[in-house]
Structures are given as structure tokens and as C-alpha cells.
Design an enzyme around this catalytic site. Structure first.
Site, PDB file in Angstrom:
ATOM      1  N   TYR A 135       0.853  -1.195   0.000  1.00  0.00           N
ATOM      2  CA  TYR A 135       0.000   0.000   0.000  1.00  0.00           C
ATOM      3  C   TYR A 135       0.887   1.244   0.000  1.00  0.00           C
ATOM      4  O   TYR A 135       0.920   2.002   0.956  1.00  0.00           O
ATOM      5  CB  TYR A 135      -0.916  -0.049   1.228  1.00  0.00           C
ATOM      6  CG  TYR A 135      -1.985   1.018   1.283  1.00  0.00           C
ATOM      7  CD1 TYR A 135      -2.465   1.635   0.144  1.00  0.00           C
ATOM      8  CD2 TYR A 135      -2.532   1.385   2.512  1.00  0.00           C
ATOM      9  CE1 TYR A 135      -3.453   2.596   0.207  1.00  0.00           C
ATOM     10  CE2 TYR A 135      -3.528   2.349   2.601  1.00  0.00           C
ATOM     11  CZ  TYR A 135      -3.984   2.951   1.440  1.00  0.00           C
ATOM     12  OH  TYR A 135      -4.968   3.916   1.523  1.00  0.00           O
ATOM     13  N   CYS A 175       5.994  -1.264   8.505  1.00  0.00           N
ATOM     14  CA  CYS A 175       6.325  -2.329   7.551  1.00  0.00           C
ATOM     15  C   CYS A 175       5.148  -2.793   6.712  1.00  0.00           C
ATOM     16  O   CYS A 175       5.317  -3.676   5.868  1.00  0.00           O
ATOM     17  CB  CYS A 175       6.939  -3.512   8.288  1.00  0.00           C
ATOM     18  SG  CYS A 175       5.806  -4.338   9.442  1.00  0.00           S
ATOM     19  N   GLY A 178       4.393  -6.510   5.101  1.00  0.00           N
ATOM     20  CA  GLY A 178       5.618  -7.283   5.216  1.00  0.00           C
ATOM     21  C   GLY A 178       6.383  -7.611   3.953  1.00  0.00           C
ATOM     22  O   GLY A 178       7.395  -8.309   4.010  1.00  0.00           O
ATOM     23  N   LEU A 197       1.941  -0.185  13.750  1.00  0.00           N
ATOM     24  CA  LEU A 197       0.937   0.110  14.769  1.00  0.00           C
ATOM     25  C   LEU A 197      -0.419  -0.491  14.404  1.00  0.00           C
ATOM     26  O   LEU A 197      -1.384  -0.324  15.139  1.00  0.00           O
ATOM     27  CB  LEU A 197       0.802   1.624  14.959  1.00  0.00           C
ATOM     28  CG  LEU A 197       1.999   2.340  15.583  1.00  0.00           C
ATOM     29  CD1 LEU A 197       1.765   3.849  15.623  1.00  0.00           C
ATOM     30  CD2 LEU A 197       2.266   1.814  16.982  1.00  0.00           C
ATOM     31  N   SER A 198      -0.476  -1.176  13.275  1.00  0.00           N
ATOM     32  CA  SER A 198      -1.722  -1.781  12.818  1.00  0.00           C
ATOM     33  C   SER A 198      -1.780  -3.246  13.233  1.00  0.00           C
ATOM     34  O   SER A 198      -0.949  -4.052  12.822  1.00  0.00           O
ATOM     35  CB  SER A 198      -1.832  -1.679  11.291  1.00  0.00           C
ATOM     36  OG  SER A 198      -2.838  -2.538  10.799  1.00  0.00           O
ATOM     37  N   CYS A 358      -6.412  11.903  -5.035  1.00  0.00           N
ATOM     38  CA  CYS A 358      -4.965  11.757  -4.859  1.00  0.00           C
ATOM     39  C   CYS A 358      -4.276  11.541  -6.202  1.00  0.00           C
ATOM     40  O   CYS A 358      -3.205  12.114  -6.454  1.00  0.00           O
ATOM     41  CB  CYS A 358      -4.661  10.598  -3.910  1.00  0.00           C
ATOM     42  SG  CYS A 358      -5.014  10.964  -2.178  1.00  0.00           S
TER      43      CYS A 358
END
Length: 391
Positions: A135, A175, A178, A197-198, A358
Site C-alpha cells: 500500500y 512495515c 511485510g 501500529l496496525s 490523490c
């Protein structure tokens, strides 16, 4: 005379120099810009005049989410028309990039902000991201590259820039799911730590480590980078994370990297950047990335210098992000039937507007994407050319 209608007629005339058709809440249809309409805007009811004047991005965004406004046509193109019309009041009054209130992103608040955006379900992200669940901005070596190939290109591009050697240690701050740390371990035999933090991302990275039998080389922790103690690394990478720390914490980010990075080590920062200071778009801040802040490029370079880092490589990847977002938006629409079983219409319209706006921002040059590579102190052993990146 309907003053609301007069206001919006004048507003549409100011905003759109390109041919378009606007249908108002009373059924009246007006063409602007001359020629065949390239898109159509439908007002189902008038928006607040004061909100449109004081904060048009928030007023327009909420109006679209709440179905007070509909757009027929390419939403990205419509927003690009707005950005490119330099004569409109949005540019003259610099309203579209309204500065939002700056709140302190302490460790607790940072975790709340990250969970707000990233913990809405791996199943949701899996529908429109690529196979690697990456992402962030991809890297297209060719316009024909698939999104999955371009994301693999990006990871490879970063790892090559870091000049990794077997046995080194690597920290990935933020990260994601991963992909980078797993590939670093498999390709270069480095020991990699990913932090996030997710909780959704953390769980998936743990699964991937087990699935690929990489327990000896890869670990992941659910932790804030400021809580990481008594460890140092040969390489530190951060992809799309610093935009979440907040303006007041950027200095702390670089000082933390200074502590965590071994002498002579290298760090790569992959970040969305702006060209004018101004915080972040208030609609994006409220609904998409609470607590977010887009730094300007000179701001990052100044922090690098202030921490006695040596900037050795700087690359813009702006149009790569345009293409990435266009892929995401296309995948989102292709998966709409499944998304509708997970999310309500307000969420779907919010997410559609986020992806399209965006893409327009990068394509028009309002935003950029830079990779900055720097070393802690002088490293005279670093490759003198970029051949190692491209060969």
C-alpha cells in the site's frame, strides 16, 4: 431570485473553464466552458455557501459522500480540471489546501490514527491492492507493467539502493503487510525487523513469516518506533510512514533514526512531499488520514542535515504514484460488488473520492513522491555510481 442558485452558478462558472454541464436541484441545466460537456455535476440540494467559501475541499467532499452531489464522468479528470484552472478563486485565495489544526501525535494518538485507516479489514484491502498487499507508490519500469510487478519493482529498487549485504540488520518502520522485510531476508540474507501500529498488518506479517519459514531472519513487532530501545541497525527504511507522524514530530523521527542507525549505516525514506507548506487537505485529514501531514522536500532535507546525515541520493517518483493510484481506483471499481457487502455507500463514495483526488494531485504536481537515501556520517565505501541500482 434564488440567491443560493445564483451563488452556485457563479461558483461553477469560476471553477470550470473546461466544458461541463451542471444540473441544479430545481432541475435547471446549465452548460459552462463552451463545447460538448466532458462531465456532468448534479446538485441534489444546495451546499452551505459559507462552508464552500471557507473550506471548499471539506464542503465538496462531504457533499459527495452524503450524495448531495453526483458526478457523471471521470472523477479524477474533474478534479484535475479544478487544479489546472489557475484563474479560479481556489488558487487566488489558496483555499484548496487549507491548513488544518495541528494536534500532537503522541504514541497513543499515533496508534489511534493508524488503526483508523489501516485496521478496517485486510479483506477490504485485499480486494483492490496487488498480490503483494503493498500500500504505497509502485515503480513502473514500463507502462505495461502490472501493479503486482510494479510493486515488486519498487521493493527491489529500494533494497538495491540500500546496498544490503548478507548478515546485516534491517529495520522497516511502518512495515505494512511485510513484503519488503520478507524479500530483504530471502534475497540478501539480512536479519529484518518490521514494526507497525496496525494490528491487522501485524497479524498478517506473522502469518507470512510462518508460511515462508523465515523465523530465523524476520520478526515483526506491534510497536511505535519511539518505543524501540537498546537496538541498532545497519539499515533503516521507512515507506509511506513519515506522513503520519505529524509536523511537530518530524524532528523526533530523524533524531530517533540517528540513535537507531549504526555509524556508517544508511537509511531510505520514501515519502509523499509537497511544494508549499500548508499541512494537509482538511477533508483528507478528517476522513482518511487523521493526524497526517505532508512535509515539503526542503523540510526533510533540512532535518537530514541537522542530524549530521549525508544525503547521497534523491529521486522523484511522482508519476509512478499517479499510475499506482489509477490502478487502485480501477481495482476498487472492479471489486465494487464485493465492497458493497462490507461497507456502506458513504464509505464507498469517500474511498472513491480519496483515490481519484490523490491521483489528480500527483498528476497535476500538487503532490510529489520522493525517496531520500542518507548515511550516518561519512561512508567512503558506498558505491560511487548508481550502477548497483540498475544493473
Amino acid at each position: 431570485m434564488n440567491l443560493d442558485k445564483v451563488f452556485f452558478q457563479n461558483l461553477m462558472k469560476d471553477l470550470f473553464s473546461d466544458p461541463c454541464e451542471v444540473k441544479y436541484w430545481d432541475g435547471d441545466v446549465v452548460n459552462y466552458g463552451g463545447g460538448a460537456a466532458q462531465f456532468r455535476i448534479k446538485f441534489k440540494e444546495p451546499l452551505s455557501k459559507s462552508e464552500m467559501i471557507s473550506d471548499p475541499s471539506l464542503a465538496f467532499g462531504e457533499g459527495y459522500m452524503q450524495r448531495k452531489i453526483d458526478i457523471e464522468g471521470n472523477i479524477q479528470q474533474v478534479i484535475e480540471f479544478l487544479f489546472n484552472n489557475q484563474d479560479s478563486f481556489l488558487h487566488q485565495k489558496n483555499k484548496f489546501v487549507k491548513l488544518v489544526n495541528i494536534f500532537s501525535n503522541n504514541i497513543r494518538k499515533s496508534k489511534e490514527n493508524i488503526q483508523y485507516h489501516y485496521d478496517i479489514g485486510n479483506d477490504f484491502y485485499r480486494l483492490w491492492l496487488d498480490e503483494t498487499m503493498t500500500y504505497s507508490c509502485a515503480y513502473f519500469k514500463s507502462p505495461e507493467d502490472s501493479l503486482t510487478l510494479a510493486q515488486k519493482n519498487k521493493v527491489d529498487h529500494i533494497l538495491r539502493k540500500l546496498n544490503l549485504q548478507s548478515g546485516q540488520t534491517l529495520l522497516d518502520i511502518g512495515c505494512g503487510w511485510g513484503e519488503l522485510i520478507l524479500n530483504a531476508a530471502k534475497t540478501y540474507q539480512v536479519k529484518a525487523l518490521g514494526i507497525t501500529l496496525s494490528s491487522e498488518q501485524y497479524s498478517r506479517v506473522l502469518e507470512r513469516i510462518q508460511e515462508e519459514s523465515l523465523q530465523e531472519l524476520v520478526e515483526v513487532q506491534l510497536i511505535d518506533y519511539r518505543e524501540l530501545k537498546n537496538r541498532t541497525f545497519d539499515r533503516i527504511v521507512s515507506v509511506g510512514m513519515i506522513e503520519h507522524v505529524g509536523k511537530e514530530n518530524i524532528k523526533e523521527y530523524f533524531s530517533t533514526v540517528q540513535v537507531l542507525l549504526n555509524k556508517g549505516g544508511a537509511s531510505l525514506l520514501h515519502s509523499i512531499t509537497g511544494y508549499e507548506e500548508g499541512g494537509t487537505n482538511s477533508w483528507i485529514n478528517k476522513y482518511i488520514f487523521p493526524g497526517g501531514y505532508i512535509p515539503v522536500i526542503q523540510e526533510l532535507v533540512n532535518h537530514i542535515a541537522e542530524n549530521s546525515f549525508y544525503l547521497i541520493d534523491l529521486e522523484s517518483m511522482r508519476e509512478h504514484y499517479t499510475r499506482t493510484l489509477e490502478h487502485w481506483a480501477e481495482n476498487f471499481e472492479k471489486s465494487l460488488a464485493l465492497i458493497q457487502t462490507m461497507k456502506d455507500e458513504t464509505f464507498i463514495r469517500m474511498w472513491r473520492l480519496y483515490l481519484c483526488s490523490c491521483a489528480a494531485s500527483f498528476h497535476c504536481g500538487n503532490l510529489d513522491l520522493h525517496q531520500l537515501l542518507f548515511t550516518k556520517g561519512v561512508n567512503n565505501l558506498w558505491p560511487m555510481t548508481r550502477q548497483n541500482i540498475y544493473s
